[in-house]
Design an enzyme around this catalytic site. Structure first.
Site: not given
Length: 280
Positions: A118-120, A124
């Site tokens: 996931s995006c930090g 997402k």
């Protein structure tokens, strides 16, 4: 890399519209291509917010610092790809091809990235999912703040921090009533953590009344901080430092009043000045 934005500046007890240079903030989706048991694998590793430029160096440093490769010579190539998007027409995707599976920490990739890719920044795993979950806008006109309240809030925040934090090593976020009274404060070495702690506190203790409150943060204002405040429906955010381009664009989209560079007798209003009482 920067861009000009129209800003309402308060100084010497008057407001004037000026052009201000704002640092550009854009997401960069980092992917790698590597061989795993004779099979080529393409994997999104991370999305990071950055100032565009020297993206290849950013990727080299990221892969080395995360010890995905132990030597940058193990990176065969780094290439930007995809459409040029946004108002600045920038490619925001980049692919690093690694030249030998024996030189790649595949175990680390599987453990830390494939299982949690996931995006930090936004929780997402791709740029397509970066759009904020929030759909409704904040109030266009409420609450209204006087120039005195705006100018005093960073000082109140600093004076309310712990003695240890006054050394300058700790960030703070504070929830204020529109009359300038501090309601709650949270601290952390990380700006984002301090804001998360504050939001958790005000939700847990049922302190939220978004149309009568604002949040002030130490430091500069970026996309992620604005996004976190927007999720509370609070429509005014104040920072001691400067905002980034993406912070301004996001705040404007949701009617947030974004105020930065607050000093003893001056501040800049970057978006929606309808919530600032400009009578002087």
């Amino acid at each position: 890399m920067n861009s000009k934005y129209k800003v309402l500046k308060f100084k010497s007890n008057k407001f004037e519209e000026i052009d201000d240079l704002i640092s550009i903030e854009e997401p960069l989706e980092i992917s790698i291509k590597f061989k795993d048991q004779d099979k080529w694998v393409n994997q999104i590793l991370s999305i990071t917010m950055r100032t565009p430029g020297h993206d290849e160096d950013l990727v080299r440093g990221f892969l080395f610092n995360e010890q995905i490769v132990q030597n940058i010579s193990h990176i065969e190539s780094i290439k930007s790809f995809g459409d040029k998007v946004g108002q600045y027409k920038i490619q925001n995707k980049i692919l690093a091809t690694l030249n030998n599976s024996q030189n790649v920490n595949i175990t680390k990739i599987k453990r830390e990235f494939l299982t949690n890719s996931s995006c930090g920044v936004c929780g997402k795993s791709s740029l397509d999912a970066l759009e904020i979950i929030k759909k409704d806008k904040t109030s266009l006109t409420e609450p209204k703040l006087t120039k005195e309240v705006i100018l005093q809030s960073p000082e109140i925040l600093r004076n309310s921090q712990s003695e240890f934090s006054k050394t300058g090593g700790i960030h703070a976020s504070g929830l204020f009533a529109s009359n300038g009274k501090l309601i709650a404060i949270s601290e952390d070495v990380g700006r984002h953590n301090a804001l998360d702690k504050l939001v958790g506190n005000i939700l847990n203790n049922k302190l939220l009344n978004s149309k009568e409150q604002f949040i002030t943060c130490s430091g500069r204002l970026n996309f992620e901080l604005v996004q976190k405040v927007l999720m509370t429906n609070i429509g005014i955010m104040i920072g001691v430092g400067a905002p980034t381009s993406l912070a301004i664009d996001l705040a404007s989209k949701f009617n947030m009043t974004l105020i930065g560079f607050v000093k003893k007798d001056s501040f800049n209003v970057y978006t929606n000045n309808q919530k600032v009482i400009i009578k002087v």
